[in-house]
Structure formats: C-alpha cells, structure tokens
Enzyme design. Structure first.
Site, short mmCIF file in Angstrom:
data_model
loop_
_atom_site.label_atom_id
_atom_site.label_comp_id
_atom_site.label_asym_id
_atom_site.label_seq_id
_atom_site.Cartn_x
_atom_site.Cartn_y
_atom_site.Cartn_z
N LYS A 1 80.31 19.98 44.91
CA LYS A 1 80.30 19.51 46.30
C LYS A 1 79.35 18.47 46.30
O LYS A 1 79.69 17.52 46.92
CB LYS A 1 79.85 20.44 47.22
N THR B 1 77.32 24.01 52.60
CA THR B 1 76.65 23.27 52.13
C THR B 1 75.45 23.17 51.60
O THR B 1 74.40 22.88 52.03
CB THR B 1 76.87 21.58 51.68
N LYS C 1 70.57 15.21 53.34
CA LYS C 1 70.49 16.55 52.77
C LYS C 1 71.28 16.76 51.19
O LYS C 1 70.58 17.30 50.48
CB LYS C 1 70.41 18.34 53.54
#
Ligand SMILES: NC(=O)C1=CN([C@@H]2O[C@H](COP(=O)(O)OP(=O)(O)OC[C@H]3O[C@@H](n4cnc5c(N)ncnc54)[C@H](OP(=O)(O)O)[C@@H]3O)[C@@H](O)[C@H]2O)C=CC1
Ligand SMILES: O=CCCC(=O)O
Length: 293
Positions: free
Chosen positions: A170, A95, A238
């Site tokens: 995502k 990701t 993150k």
C-alpha cells in the site's frame, strides 16, 4: 455474517454502510461516538468501546487514521486486546507501516486471535460503490473467512503472504500516487505561467499514454481551486513519510518521493491537511509565487 467495525471516518463510514446494504449485521464504534448515529439509522448496532465490539463479534474490521490510532485502539484501555481470544479475527484495513501491523499481529496472536492486515486502494467513491482494491496479508484462514465481506467492499482482493506485505504494498502504491499528484500540480502551474490553458492540458493528457483516472477526476476541480476531502492531504503526507522510511530501511534512493513529501509538508503547514490531497497544488503554486517574487 456479523462483523464489528471500528472507525467511521470518510472510508470507514462508506464501507460499513456498504456492508449493511448487503445484508451484513454490523456493530460499529467510533472514537467520536456521535458519528455512530447515522449508521444506527441504517441498521447498525453500537459498541461502547472497541473491547465491547470484539466481545460481540467474531470478526472485526478497523479503518483508522494512522499508526498511532491503530495502536491505541488495540492496546489502550477498553481496547481490542481486552476481548480478543481464540476463534476471533481482527482485520486492520488502515494504511500503516509494517512495524505497526506486526506489533498488532503479535499481540493478537499471543491472545489466540487471528490477524489480517488489509489496506485498500481506492477512495471515498470506490468505498461507497464497493470498488476498492484490497491488499491483504497475514492469517490465510482469516482471509478466507473474510472473502464474502471483501467481495462486497472491493472489486478485487489480493492475498500477499506474511504480515507486513500488505502494508508495504500500500505504501509503494501511495508513494507513486503522491508523486504523480505533484507532477500534475507542477504541470498545471507551468501551463498557466506559460500562458497555456490548464483545461486543454488536461484534455491532452487524457488522450495520451499518461491518461489516468486520478488526473481525470481531480484535475478539473484543482483548476477551480476546489478540494473537498476524499483522501485527506494529512493522510497522503503520512503515507509519503512511511514510504520514505521503508526506502531508508531498504537503502532505496527516492528523490522524487522525497521532494513530493516536502510539498505535502508545505501544504500541511499552510493549513491544508484536512482538504483533499490534490490541495498540494496550492502549495506548489505558492512556492512558484515566492520563486518569481
Ligand atoms: N480517504 C481515502 O481516500 C483513503 C484512506 N485510506 C486510509 O484509510 C484510513 C482512514 O482514512 P479516512 O477514513 O480517510 O480518514 P478520516 O480522517 O476520515 O477518519 C479517521 C478515523 O480514525 C479515527 N481516529 C483517529 N485518531 C484516533 C485515535 N487516536 N483513536 C481512535 N480513533 C481514531 C477517527 O475518529 P474520529 O471520528 O473520532 O476523529 C476516524 O474514525 C487511513 O489510514 C487512510 O490513510 C486508504 C485508502 C483511501
Ligand atoms: O490511500 C488512499 C488512496 C486513494 C486512492 O487510491 O484513490
């Protein structure tokens, strides 16, 4: 089919094992090389460097922690770029943000290789069970070649067009998930402080319109204060950070995501980054404690 696999963390290990179980030849590499041993015992070969894996395999998958890891494995010494060439494909399932993915794509394409980004929804257990949801974008010809592997790794894969679309998709999904986890944490806290049963709250939620697998799976463990890492909190933070940056770029106001990010940052500062992301509940509880002091 023979594939390379770079990154044997929680997700990478489960995915590589799954490929081995389904008859794929797998050559693995991990920064901490000792972690390859367990895979060797299950039939994998080891490449000493990312470049060595690319040299050996026509197709290589990466599953790395964050943009900086994804970039370093490609661009640093002994990295992917040293051996990628015409006819070889590189599939980054980490990701990351669209900019990171585009940098990698451009460099690989320049060398004649094919690139696909393919981040996933689903955590440790779906990775073990081949039940991930794959959000692919980039070179369609490479996507088509990877379908047999994606069929093993996931229950559904989407091809979303140009590089960046998979990464952005995502981040949108994980932004929603992180905000939901904060809402659940506040709800559990509020129930408890109001003299209500947290377990009964979970039972009620599970019977109504906002029932979902995440509340059902994580809720009982949260009540017990148990956070074995399936999706590490540092990675969820993150993802919130990268999703907020995407919001900035597109002038989308996201106050709920921003507040959730603060809670994940607080949790990291409390030393909870390596626990499951549901440990944000501890940060929410500690904020409520200091409010009422
Ligand atoms: N866990 C989950 O539920 C999910 C995670 N993801 C995403 O998948 C990716 C991997 O997650 P997960 O497996 O949980 O993470 P882990 O923290 O368990 O593993 C991270 C991996 O990245 C490697 N790594 C970290 N920094 C570097 C670096 N500088 N150079 C080379 N390798 C590096 C680690 O190597 P080493 O062993 O040496 O530390 C390890 O193999 C992340 O992008 C995450 O956001 C997506 C869906 C679900
Ligand atoms: O990026 C992690 C996603 C975790 C999940 O979808 O359960």
């Amino acid at each position: 089919m023979e594939v390379g696999f770079l990154g044997l963390g929680i997700m990478g290990k489960a995915m590589a094992v799954n490929l081995l179980r389904h008859g794929f030849g797998v050559t693995v590499w991990n920064r901490t090389l000792s972690k390859c041993q367990e895979l060797v015992e299950q039939g994998a070969s080891v490449g000493e460097t990312p470049a060595a894996v690319i040299n050996k395999c026509k197709y290589t998958i990466a599953m790395l922690s964050d943009p900086s890891a994804a970039l370093s494995v490609v661009f640093h010494k002994d990295g992917v770029l040293e051996q990628i060439c015409s006819g070889k494909g590189y599939v980054d399932m980490s990701t990351v943000d669209a900019e990171t993915s585009s940098k990698i794509s451009e460099a690989i394409t320049k060398k004649g290789g094919y690139f696909l980004e393919a981040p996933v929804s689903g955590s440790k257990k779906p990775a073990e069970d081949g039940q991930l949801v794959i959000l692919a974008a980039g070179e369609k010809a490479l996507y088509d070649k990877m379908v047999p592997a994606f069929d093993v790794l996931g229950k559904k894969s989407f091809f979303l067009g140009e590089v960046g679309n998979g990464a952005k998709f995502k981040l949108v999904v994980n932004m929603i998930m992180g905000s939901m986890m904060n809402a659940l944490s506040e709800g559990l806290c509020l129930a408890d402080r109001s003299g209500l049963s947290q377990q009964t709250l979970l039972d009620v939620l599970d019977l109504g319109a906002i029932a979902n697998p995440m509340f059902k799976l994580k809720g009982p463990a949260m009540i017990k204060g148990s956070y074995p890492p399936a999706f590490p909190l540092k990675h969820q933070q993150k993802d919130m950070r990268l999703a907020l940056a995407l919001g900035d770029e597109n002038a989308v106001s996201m106050p709920i995501a921003a507040a959730s990010n603060e809670a994940f940052k607080k949790a990291r500062s409390l030393g909870l980054g390596d626990l499951d992301f549901s440990a944000v509940f501890e940060a929410v509880k500690s904020a409520k404690d200091s409010d009422s002091a």
